[in-house]
Design an enzyme around this catalytic site. Structure first.
Site, PDB file in Angstrom:
ATOM      1  N   CYS A  20      -1.706  32.685   2.643  1.00 55.27           N
ATOM      2  CA  CYS A  20      -1.925  34.054   3.479  1.00 55.27           C
ATOM      3  C   CYS A  20      -0.896  34.324   4.443  1.00 55.27           C
ATOM      4  CB  CYS A  20      -3.325  34.226   3.711  1.00 55.27           C
ATOM      5  SG  CYS A  20      -3.774  32.527   4.734  1.00 55.27           S
TER       6      CYS A  20
HETATM    7  C1  LIG Z   1      -4.616  29.954   0.418  1.00 51.76           C
HETATM    8  S1  LIG Z   1      -4.806  28.460  -0.177  1.00 51.76           S
HETATM    9  C2  LIG Z   1      -5.839  28.693  -1.693  1.00 51.76           C
HETATM   10  C3  LIG Z   1      -6.773  27.658  -1.799  1.00 51.76           C
HETATM   11  C4  LIG Z   1      -7.630  27.569  -2.808  1.00 51.76           C
HETATM   12  N1  LIG Z   1      -8.446  28.836  -3.214  1.00 51.76           N
HETATM   13  C5  LIG Z   1      -8.910  26.870  -2.434  1.00 51.76           C
HETATM   14  O1  LIG Z   1     -10.105  27.203  -2.575  1.00 51.76           O
HETATM   15  O2  LIG Z   1      -8.704  25.732  -1.873  1.00 51.76           O
HETATM   16  C6  LIG Z   1      -3.075  28.266  -1.052  1.00 51.76           C
HETATM   17  C7  LIG Z   1      -2.660  27.268  -1.718  1.00 51.76           C
HETATM   18  O3  LIG Z   1      -1.525  27.474  -2.408  1.00 51.76           O
HETATM   19  C8  LIG Z   1      -0.739  26.266  -2.365  1.00 51.76           C
HETATM   20  N2  LIG Z   1       0.635  26.743  -2.569  1.00 51.76           N
HETATM   21  C9  LIG Z   1       1.523  27.465  -1.773  1.00 51.76           C
HETATM   22  N3  LIG Z   1       2.570  27.909  -2.233  1.00 51.76           N
HETATM   23  C10 LIG Z   1       2.573  27.329  -3.310  1.00 51.76           C
HETATM   24  C11 LIG Z   1       3.803  27.282  -4.300  1.00 51.76           C
HETATM   25  N4  LIG Z   1       4.908  27.972  -4.131  1.00 51.76           N
HETATM   26  N5  LIG Z   1       3.317  26.489  -5.275  1.00 51.76           N
HETATM   27  C12 LIG Z   1       2.041  26.080  -5.799  1.00 51.76           C
HETATM   28  N6  LIG Z   1       1.363  26.118  -4.858  1.00 51.76           N
HETATM   29  C13 LIG Z   1       1.428  26.589  -3.601  1.00 51.76           C
HETATM   30  C14 LIG Z   1      -1.133  25.669  -1.001  1.00 51.76           C
HETATM   31  O4  LIG Z   1      -0.812  24.171  -1.248  1.00 51.76           O
HETATM   32  C15 LIG Z   1      -2.486  25.884  -0.932  1.00 51.76           C
HETATM   33  O5  LIG Z   1      -3.165  24.987  -1.622  1.00 51.76           O
END
Ligand SMILES: C[S@@+](CC[C@H](N)C(=O)[O-])C[C@H]1O[C@@H](n2cnc3c(N)ncnc32)[C@H](O)[C@@H]1O
Length: 408
Positions: free
Chosen positions: A121
């Site tokens: 986000c």
């Molecule tokens: C907003 S959180 C989502 C959390 C999830 N919905 C939960 O219930 O815990 C975004 C997640 O995306 C992962 N993330 C961010 N950028 C990423 C990428 N380029 N590739 C894979 N994962 C990514 C982060 O590590 C984080 O866990």
């Protein structure tokens, strides 16, 4: 002929759901509450789900709580701590690959028909730099948008969660335009858990997009007429005063353990005049917990729970008056329950009379933290996660419900 999807034992699901939330919260309309709706009656296709940016699996739990039949065939995340937690609970190891570089062939190999995702986000957060699609953290979502039209079998269902502000982003516009060109029908919500009977504020943006069953929709027109639904058509309005009090979500801690969560005096004293969100156990709302909660970042990251001197009048201009209120952080378990994760009651030492729903009764998997996850990692993971129940209800009553007419 278009195929639809299967629901798990529908009747069971309804009765469990009604145990969990008071009847008055869900409208009893035929179209919305009758799970065996027309379109889904003769369905025989199970859902095969890809869960992108899976974190601790909020979407996976929401899918289980929605009562639909299907399987998460793969989940993706690059965070080793949350991946550990995910594996601890689901016994599935998330694919630790950066989503920005996923290729069409890899996605096709899963033969998935449903994508669930909550992309980072930070590119859209109010008060942030607001770089939107130019932020490197948006690259994963943008890659998925580019992949979509290249798939031989694009997913029938797509669900996305993000912060409020995403609705005015260029990233959202790119996603919507792509889906619109491909003939998806869509619906966007801006809602918060208090509307669903949960005493926690967490206003979020939700997109439900699906390929229509039988009709053809006019493509390229969505952005001209779209609207954001702020009151889901399957819910009755709930007065905040009717929400269950926070005491129902309270973990039964020993005095010694209460102290572990004490807000250090210096955090309070150095924020002279700041109006912290202090809530008492008998109140029925707390603010949104962000990923910095539980650390020294105490401004705007979530509520403090007052545990003493409930009658005392305090004054933010004189922070010394706050020091004997027994202010503590909500525990990770309490936040997990407020986020509707299926955490076992015995982990919270809760009595059977608690009015906080026991979500383990409708989830295939329960939720707990692996021991090796530190306190700060737990708070961070929860702050990044989502309200499972809100997503479950949107999946059930909106995304997978072809009787829901709020689509265009
Ligand atoms: C907003 S959180 C989502 C959390 C999830 N919905 C939960 O219930 O815990 C975004 C997640 O995306 C992962 N993330 C961010 N950028 C990423 C990428 N380029 N590739 C894979 N994962 C990514 C982060 O590590 C984080 O866990």
């Amino acid at each position: 002929m278009e195929k639809g999807i299967k629901r798990k034992n529908n009747q069971d699901n309804i009765s469990i759901e009604n145990d969990i939330i008071n009847d008055n919260k869900l409208k009893k309309s035929k179209s919305n509450n009758n799970s065996s709706n027309n379109d889904n009656n003769n369905n025989n296709e199970s859902l095969r789900i890809l869960e992108f940016f899976c974190g601790i699996g909020g979407m996976h739990y929401a899918f289980e709580q929605s009562g639909m039949e299907g399987v998460v065939v793969a989940s993706f995340d690059i965070n080793v701590n949350t991946n550990l937690c995910y594996q601890h609970n689901f016994n599935i190891k998330p694919v630790n690959t950066i989503i920005d570089s996923l290729k069409v062939e890899k996605i096709e190999s899963y033969k998935a028909n449903c994508w669930l995702m909550s992309p980072p986000c930070q590119p859209y957060t109010r008060g942030g730099k607001n770089l939107d699609d130019e932020d490197h953290r948006a690259a994963g979502l943008l890659n998925l948008i580019n992949i979509l039209p290249k798939l031989n079998n694009p997913p029938k269902y797509i669900f996305l969660e993000n912060v409020v502000n995403f609705e005015i982003s260029r990233s959202r516009e790119k996603l919507i335009k792509q889906l619109d060109e491909m003939g998806y029908e869509m619906n966007e919500h801006l809602v918060t858990p208090t509307q669903f009977g949960i005493p926690n504020d967490r206003a979020r943006y939700y997109l439900s997009a699906r390929l229509p069953l039988n009709k053809k929709i006019e493509t390229g027109k969505y952005l001209d007429n779209c609207k954001f639904y702020r009151e889901p058509n399957f819910l009755n309005k709930i007065n905040e005063s009717d929400l269950p009090s926070l005491s129902n979500y309270r973990e039964n801690l020993s005095e010694e353990d209460e102290l572990k969560y004490h807000v250090p005096d210096k955090y309070i004293l150095k924020r002279y005049k700041f109006r912290f969100d202090i809530v008492k156990p008998n109140e029925n709302k707390c603010s949104c917990f962000t990923k910095a909660y539980g650390s020294h970042h105490v401004i705007g990251t979530g509520s403090f729970l007052q545990t003493k001197k409930f009658e005392k009048k305090y004054n933010f201009d004189n922070p010394e008056t706050l020091l004997d209120l027994g202010l503590r952080f909500f525990t990770p378990n309490e936040i997990a329950l407020l986020h509707a994760f299926p955490i076992k009651y015995d982990l919270l030492n809760k009595s059977e009379n608690s009015k906080a729903p026991d979500y383990t009764t409708i989830s295939k998997h329960s939720f707990s933290f692996p021991e090796e996850m530190t306190q700060i990692q737990r708070y961070r993971a929860l702050g990044n996660s989502l309200n499972v129940y809100v997503v479950a209800m949107l999946l059930k009553h909106v995304l997978f419900n072809y009787d829901n007419k709020d689509f265009q």
